[in-house]
Design a protein around this motif. Structure first.
Motif, PDB file in Angstrom:
ATOM      1  N   TRP A  44      -1.541 -11.413  45.675  1.00  0.00           N
ATOM      2  CA  TRP A  44      -0.778 -11.005  44.442  1.00  0.00           C
ATOM      3  C   TRP A  44       0.910 -12.153  45.121  1.00  0.00           C
ATOM      4  O   TRP A  44       1.102 -12.196  45.514  1.00  0.00           O
ATOM      5  N   ARG A  45       1.414 -12.565  43.367  1.00  0.00           N
ATOM      6  CA  ARG A  45       2.397 -12.681  43.726  1.00  0.00           C
ATOM      7  C   ARG A  45       3.255 -12.200  43.463  1.00  0.00           C
ATOM      8  O   ARG A  45       2.904 -12.043  41.470  1.00  0.00           O
ATOM      9  N   CYS A  46       4.358 -11.837  43.221  1.00  0.00           N
ATOM     10  CA  CYS A  46       5.280 -10.907  42.674  1.00  0.00           C
ATOM     11  C   CYS A  46       6.638 -11.137  42.405  1.00  0.00           C
ATOM     12  O   CYS A  46       7.658 -11.838  42.933  1.00  0.00           O
ATOM     13  N   TRP A  47       6.584 -11.356  41.331  1.00  0.00           N
ATOM     14  CA  TRP A  47       8.449 -10.884  41.103  1.00  0.00           C
ATOM     15  C   TRP A  47       8.802 -10.191  40.514  1.00  0.00           C
ATOM     16  O   TRP A  47       8.809  -8.957  39.688  1.00  0.00           O
ATOM     17  N   TRP A  59       7.749  -1.975  49.403  1.00  0.00           N
ATOM     18  CA  TRP A  59       5.938  -1.815  48.822  1.00  0.00           C
ATOM     19  C   TRP A  59       5.391  -2.835  48.259  1.00  0.00           C
ATOM     20  O   TRP A  59       3.859  -3.090  48.151  1.00  0.00           O
ATOM     21  N   LEU A  60       5.568  -3.349  47.222  1.00  0.00           N
ATOM     22  CA  LEU A  60       5.156  -4.403  46.857  1.00  0.00           C
ATOM     23  C   LEU A  60       4.411  -5.944  48.617  1.00  0.00           C
ATOM     24  O   LEU A  60       3.448  -5.964  48.372  1.00  0.00           O
ATOM     25  N   GLY A  68       0.002 -13.136  50.490  1.00  0.00           N
ATOM     26  CA  GLY A  68       0.985 -13.246  49.259  1.00  0.00           C
ATOM     27  C   GLY A  68       2.474 -13.552  49.184  1.00  0.00           C
ATOM     28  O   GLY A  68       3.185 -13.701  49.986  1.00  0.00           O
ATOM     29  N   ARG A  69       3.558 -13.180  48.051  1.00  0.00           N
ATOM     30  CA  ARG A  69       4.214 -14.146  47.637  1.00  0.00           C
ATOM     31  C   ARG A  69       4.845 -12.474  47.219  1.00  0.00           C
ATOM     32  O   ARG A  69       4.848 -11.913  46.476  1.00  0.00           O
ATOM     33  N   VAL A  70       6.521 -11.899  47.353  1.00  0.00           N
ATOM     34  CA  VAL A  70       7.415 -10.804  46.977  1.00  0.00           C
ATOM     35  C   VAL A  70       8.210 -12.038  46.437  1.00  0.00           C
ATOM     36  O   VAL A  70       9.798 -12.025  47.365  1.00  0.00           O
ATOM     37  N   VAL A  71       9.396 -12.450  45.368  1.00  0.00           N
ATOM     38  CA  VAL A  71       9.972 -12.992  45.013  1.00  0.00           C
ATOM     39  C   VAL A  71      11.058 -11.820  44.467  1.00  0.00           C
ATOM     40  O   VAL A  71      10.802 -11.161  43.093  1.00  0.00           O
ATOM     41  N   ALA A  72      12.055 -11.326  45.062  1.00  0.00           N
ATOM     42  CA  ALA A  72      13.216 -10.284  44.311  1.00  0.00           C
ATOM     43  C   ALA A  72      14.660 -10.953  44.290  1.00  0.00           C
ATOM     44  O   ALA A  72      15.177 -12.436  44.991  1.00  0.00           O
ATOM     45  N   ARG A  85      12.131 -10.280  54.748  1.00  0.00           N
ATOM     46  CA  ARG A  85      11.347 -10.989  55.235  1.00  0.00           C
ATOM     47  C   ARG A  85      10.042 -11.125  54.963  1.00  0.00           C
ATOM     48  O   ARG A  85       9.968 -10.966  53.832  1.00  0.00           O
ATOM     49  N   PRO A  86       9.189 -12.304  55.635  1.00  0.00           N
ATOM     50  CA  PRO A  86       7.409 -12.463  54.925  1.00  0.00           C
ATOM     51  C   PRO A  86       6.811 -11.037  54.285  1.00  0.00           C
ATOM     52  O   PRO A  86       6.400 -10.469  55.065  1.00  0.00           O
ATOM     53  N   PRO A  87       6.487 -11.586  53.059  1.00  0.00           N
ATOM     54  CA  PRO A  87       6.045 -11.676  52.727  1.00  0.00           C
ATOM     55  C   PRO A  87       7.368 -12.337  51.054  1.00  0.00           C
ATOM     56  O   PRO A  87       7.427 -12.891  50.261  1.00  0.00           O
ATOM     57  N   ILE A  88       9.041 -11.266  51.401  1.00  0.00           N
ATOM     58  CA  ILE A  88       9.787 -11.437  50.840  1.00  0.00           C
ATOM     59  C   ILE A  88      10.673 -12.351  50.804  1.00  0.00           C
ATOM     60  O   ILE A  88      11.175 -12.822  51.710  1.00  0.00           O
ATOM     61  N   GLU A  89      10.954 -12.664  49.263  1.00  0.00           N
ATOM     62  CA  GLU A  89      11.885 -13.995  49.166  1.00  0.00           C
ATOM     63  C   GLU A  89      13.026 -13.195  48.781  1.00  0.00           C
ATOM     64  O   GLU A  89      12.768 -12.426  47.535  1.00  0.00           O
TER      65      GLU A  89
END
Length: 264
Positions: A44-47, A59-60, A68-72, A85-89
């Motif tokens: 999943w790709r999450c913002w 958690w995401l 997946g991808r988590v854009v914060a 850190r991956p998958p967090i941007e």
């Protein structure tokens, strides 16, 4: 006005981390329950909008995994050193002024953010624009006007003082442009924006250690502004903080209203 001038609760202050921890203890289980119901999974790709602390993005990241991808995003990302850190941007971003940090998201989520954003309409449009067709939007915001008291069972001087400080704090928020009745409007706003299958619920903690921790950190963070506004004194605040530390106080939060829908 700079991007942070209007926001009362600066992420760079020492108490901000304590507030993030208390908010996570109070509301993460509610947020996670809703997102689980959407079927979040690998890839999943999450913002995460206005991320603040790291509990939700962490958690995401576990849920979406390495594919997946988590854009914060936030206007101040000083909290983010331990989360990048991956998958967090992590990106500096103003949801009410900037273009979305991408598109095709399966999930866009904001908690306790939009009521403080000056251009809330633009922010909501931006979040919906970033979703893929069929993607989910979850917006969670407080409604302090719906439940304005810190200590709902007011019986004596401690409770009266607590509620007087809560009233003064609400006035500061309103003067900074916060919409204290935003939470109740969320279902209508999501429907009017074209989302399908809109639903909402509310969670209202009345007493817990996290409620007391949140109150103590919040009052210490805005102490100078409360005194400068002339409604309370330093002595009032000292007495209230001592009461929070020493007493079995049934301190409440405003209801957290969660509203969600699917992009057509």
């Amino acid at each position: 006005m700079t991007r942070t001038d209007g926001y009362l609760l600066d992420n760079r202050q020492t108490e901000a981390g304590q507030r993030f921890d208390a908010l996570a203890a109070l509301f993460d289980s509610t947020t996670f329950r809703h997102i689980e119901q959407f079927g979040i999974g690998s890839g999943w790709r999450c913002w995460e909008v206005g991320a603040g602390g790291i509990s939700v993005v962490s958690w995401l990241a576990k849920k979406v995994g390495p594919t997946g991808r988590v854009v914060a995003t936030d206007i101040d990302t000083s909290w983010a050193a331990s989360a990048t850190r991956p998958p967090i941007e992590v990106h500096v971003h103003d949801v009410g002024a900037d273009e979305p940090p991408g598109d095709g998201f399966d999930l866009v989520h904001a908690r306790l953010v939009l009521s403080h954003v000056p251009d809330r309409e633009r922010a909501l449009r931006s979040m919906i624009k970033a979703l893929r067709p069929g993607g989910r939007l979850l917006v969670e915001d407080a409604d302090p006007a719906l439940q304005p008291l810190l200590w709902p069972d007011e019986r004596g001087t401690q409770q009266q003082l607590a509620n007087r400080l809560r009233h003064a704090f609400r006035q500061l928020l309103a003067e900074r442009g916060a919409d204290l009745a935003y939470g109740r409007r969320l279902p209508r706003l999501l429907r009017e924006a074209g989302l399908r299958q809109v639903e909402a619920d509310a969670y209202f903690p009345i007493t817990s250690p996290a409620c007391a921790a949140l109150e103590s950190a919040t009052i210490r963070q805005v102490r100078a502004q409360l005194v400068a506004a002339g409604q309370v004194t330093d002595q009032d605040i000292d007495r209230h903080l001592a009461n929070v530390t020493a007493s079995a106080m049934d301190l409440a939060t405003a209801p957290l209203i969660s509203a969600w829908g699917r992009k057509a």
